[in-house]
Design an enzyme around this catalytic site. Structure first.
Site, short mmCIF file in Angstrom:
data_model
loop_
_atom_site.label_atom_id
_atom_site.label_comp_id
_atom_site.label_asym_id
_atom_site.label_seq_id
_atom_site.Cartn_x
_atom_site.Cartn_y
_atom_site.Cartn_z
N GLN A 186 0.83 -1.20 0.00
CA GLN A 186 0.00 0.00 0.00
C GLN A 186 0.87 1.26 0.00
OE1 GLN A 186 -2.33 1.69 3.33
NE2 GLN A 186 -4.14 1.21 2.12
N TYR A 227 -6.28 10.86 4.22
CA TYR A 227 -4.89 11.07 3.85
C TYR A 227 -4.81 11.81 2.51
CZ TYR A 227 -3.97 7.78 7.67
OH TYR A 227 -3.91 7.17 8.89
N CYS A 239 -11.26 -3.57 21.70
CA CYS A 239 -10.69 -2.68 22.71
C CYS A 239 -9.78 -1.61 22.13
CB CYS A 239 -9.92 -3.49 23.75
SG CYS A 239 -8.42 -4.27 23.11
N LYS A 281 -19.92 -5.60 25.44
CA LYS A 281 -18.74 -6.35 25.87
C LYS A 281 -18.91 -7.85 25.65
CE LYS A 281 -15.56 -4.83 27.70
NZ LYS A 281 -15.30 -4.32 29.04
#
Length: 646
Positions: free
Chosen positions: A102, A173, A345, A431
């Site tokens: 990439q 970007y 997380c 969760k």
């Protein structure tokens, strides 16, 4: 079982053995000069070995002055990088996997500090609201030069035997900044109307085709929706995709968002699988070239459904490959229960954006595959008996590693189920993936041949009766109970009591003491049926969470009416209120309440550890029993110590 997922497919002239793509994810494992290291090569090799069809590398910079995207990033600015890049492609190809490089430039989404003091550049002088660094607008000549540098990067990739390249035109970007009316206010050939805003990207594509040949595969990653007022919407991206198809681009890699709508780029735990599938499907319905799509995927079965629905041609699993490099092979072998699944997380991004090598909460060896593997796992247990005390994440993982080393392992847990503190952690909304981690760790324990004993308190006397060779203490910590007046009153409970439903509290005024992760998640659980206030002695709350998870949790608490008071220290508890003191001041506040919930963390079990060390020669201590921390800390410590236990 997963017919579509493991069906071969083509991207341009490249034949791929299945429909599984590993998308670009930063690791900070390359050298600071931009060279591929042995660590990053082994990292990608492990994913190829694990069954991935196509790997798209992390961002590779095409410019060494303004194009640095992160520390420890690949570079293709010079032919001097080819030698190690060839080692990378060879490591991947030997498992019949394909690999694209990439090509990337951060544009305005970077700080001067990362650019060694150089001012960031962009199509227009508009600062990113997240980075808060004013870029300077590129001149037309500088744009021309950057186009050439992208082309040079592709040529170096081709010389290094990559199967293709991907142009990073998403996530805010540089290429994305040229495409978007939100960030491109130019009036030269690189800006203005829709067609001119595409000039930077189309010039790169045409240049790569001219230098590398028309058969060299080019994928373009796009943010199908920037989720910004004035930014790209799906209708715009469909038109961009059509132009790219006409140019001969091999595939469209569909993502979404920018730094200013970060949740769309890096999904926190609150967003479900497939929440943005409509974006990829809308593009796929309008183009005939393959569409690759990320969709916050965690389960192979979800990807199979998306492929069946025609959402995409190739399913892209990002953090799933961090959590388990071998999940494709496990899925194909019908071993889904052994797949470590991403829990959302975002520890991975927390570490990389913090300048550290990548970490994963559920996979303690990610990025460290050179140090922790089958070859470095010394199998010298010789069937010697080891008892692991405590079946939390650290205990279960330590038990599995030790059993693989040849020890005869017994896992002892005082409760009636495995999981330890994970059973508490899985209770709050969003969760549920913690429950999946419990299942996977439990399956690994069983697979490794560990003997499990439940409902057994592992006292020193009991352990001595078993006459083990060694002991692993992984029994967690003791809840912190502050030595203040009123703390023993009957209406004072711990967060663990609430989350495990040992107490039921409804229609009460509740004060939760402690604004860490546990305190905030306990507040989220209780807010449905109670009036909840969280008090915290520090100036902010939830600081252990990654930014997007923290912000979404705080938003949920605000919507639920939870009051959060910082700079407040608990001084006294009475029957109908708590006495609070402002941190560093003598000012006091009385807060009425019916229940007090303590969420102040845990302390190490020092006395128990000392007793065990006095009674046994070979002792290992992990997790909260040693030093309080997060799941990631317990898993990593258990892994590392179990590898060298003797």
């Amino acid at each position: 079982m997963y017919t579509k997922l493991f069906e071969p497919g083509n991207i341009g002239s490249v034949e791929i053995k299945n429909r599984i793509v590993m998308p670009p994810m930063g690791t900070s494992l390359s050298s600071f000069t931009g060279e591929a290291t042995d660590e990053v090569i082994r990292y990608y090799e492990e994913r190829a070995k694990g069954g991935c069809g196509l790997i798209i590398t992390e961002i590779a910079r095409i410019d060494d002055e303004t194009g640095i995207g992160e520390p420890g990033q690949l570079s293709v600015t010079s032919g001097k990088y080819i030698r190690k890049l060839v080692q990378l492609t060879e490591a991947v190809h030997k498992y019949d996997a394909k690999i694209f490089l990439q090509l990337h430039h951060p544009g305005r989404q970077v700080t001067r500090s990362l650019l060694n003091g150089v001012q960031p550049v962009a199509p227009s002088a508009i600062a990113c609201k997240v980075v808060n660094e004013m870029p300077r607008a590129l001149t037309t000549e500088e744009c021309d030069e950057l186009v050439k540098k992208f082309i040079t990067g592709a040529a170096i990739a081709q010389l290094s035997d990559f199967d293709g390249v991907e142009l990073h035109g998403a996530h805010g970007y540089l290429i994305n900044e040229f495409l978007s009316p939100y960030t491109n206010k130019r009036s030269d050939k690189y800006g203005g109307d829709f067609t001119k805003r595409l000039t930077f990207l189309t010039s790169i594509v045409k240049g790569i085709q001219q230098v590398c040949g028309p058969k060299f595969s080019i994928s373009v990653r796009l943010s199908a929706d920037e989720f910004l007022d004035g930014g790209l919407k799906i209708e715009d991206t469909i038109q961009i995709s059509k132009v790219l198809e006409e140019l001969g681009v091999s595939a469209i890699d569909v993502s979404a968002g920018t730094y200013e709508s970060g949740y769309a780029v890096i999904e926190p735990q609150f967003l479900p699988e497939g929440w943005k599938k409509h974006l990829a499907k809308a593009i796929r319905e309008q183009v005939s070239i393959p569409v690759i799509a990320v969709n916050n995927l965690k389960y192979p079965k979800t990807a199979e459904l998306l492929l069946e629905e025609g959402v995409c041609d190739f399913a892209s699993f990002g953090r799933a490959f961090l959590a388990d490099a071998h999940w494709p092979n496990k899925a194909q072998a019908h071993q889904e229960e052994l797949i470590h699944k991403c829990i959302g997380c975002l520890q991975c991004f927390k570490t990389v954006f913090g300048g550290k090598p990548i970490e994963c909460t559920v996979n303690p060896i990610v990025g460290r595959e050179l140090r922790y593997n089958e070859q470095t796992l010394i199998k010298d247990g010789a069937n010697r008996s080891v008892i692991v005390v405590g079946a939390g994440p650290g205990g279960m993982h330590a038990a599995t590693i030790l059993a693989k080393r040849g020890y005869a392992v017994t896992l002892v847990e005082k409760e009636d189920r495995l999981g330890g503190t994970l059973n508490t952690a899985e209770q709050p909304p969003a969760k549920q993936m913690i429950g999946e981690l419990i299942k996977t760790l439990s399956c690994e324990v069983k697979e490794a041949g560990v003997h499990v004993v439940l409902n057994q308190e592992a006292t020193v006397n009991w352990l001595e009766q078993q006459q083990p060779y060694g002991i692993v203490i992984a029994c967690g910590g003791n809840p912190i109970i502050p030595p203040i007046e009123g703390v023993t009153l009957p209406h004072v409970v711990t967060a663990e009591d609430v989350l495990l439903k040992k107490v039921t509290i409804d229609n009460q005024r509740v004060v939760i003491v402690g604004g860490g992760v546990t305190g905030l998640e306990t507040a989220e659980v209780m807010a449905n049926t109670n009036e909840v206030t969280v008090i915290e002695m520090a100036t902010s709350v939830g600081n252990a969470l990654y930014t997007s998870n923290r912000m979404m949790l705080l938003n949920h608490l605000q919507e639920a009416g939870v009051s959060i008071q910082t700079n407040r220290m608990l001084a006294q508890i009475s029957e109908k209120n708590v006495l609070l003191k402002e941190t560093g001041k003598e000012i006091e506040h009385h807060l009425p309440c019916d229940m007090v919930v303590l969420a102040l963390g845990v302390s190490p079990r020092k006395s128990f550890v000392q007793e065990i060390r006095q009674a046994f020669d070979h002792v290992m201590v992990v997790g909260d029993a040693h030093q309080p921390g997060q799941i990631v800390d317990a898993m990593k410590e258990a892994n590392d110590k179990a590898y060298v236990f003797s």
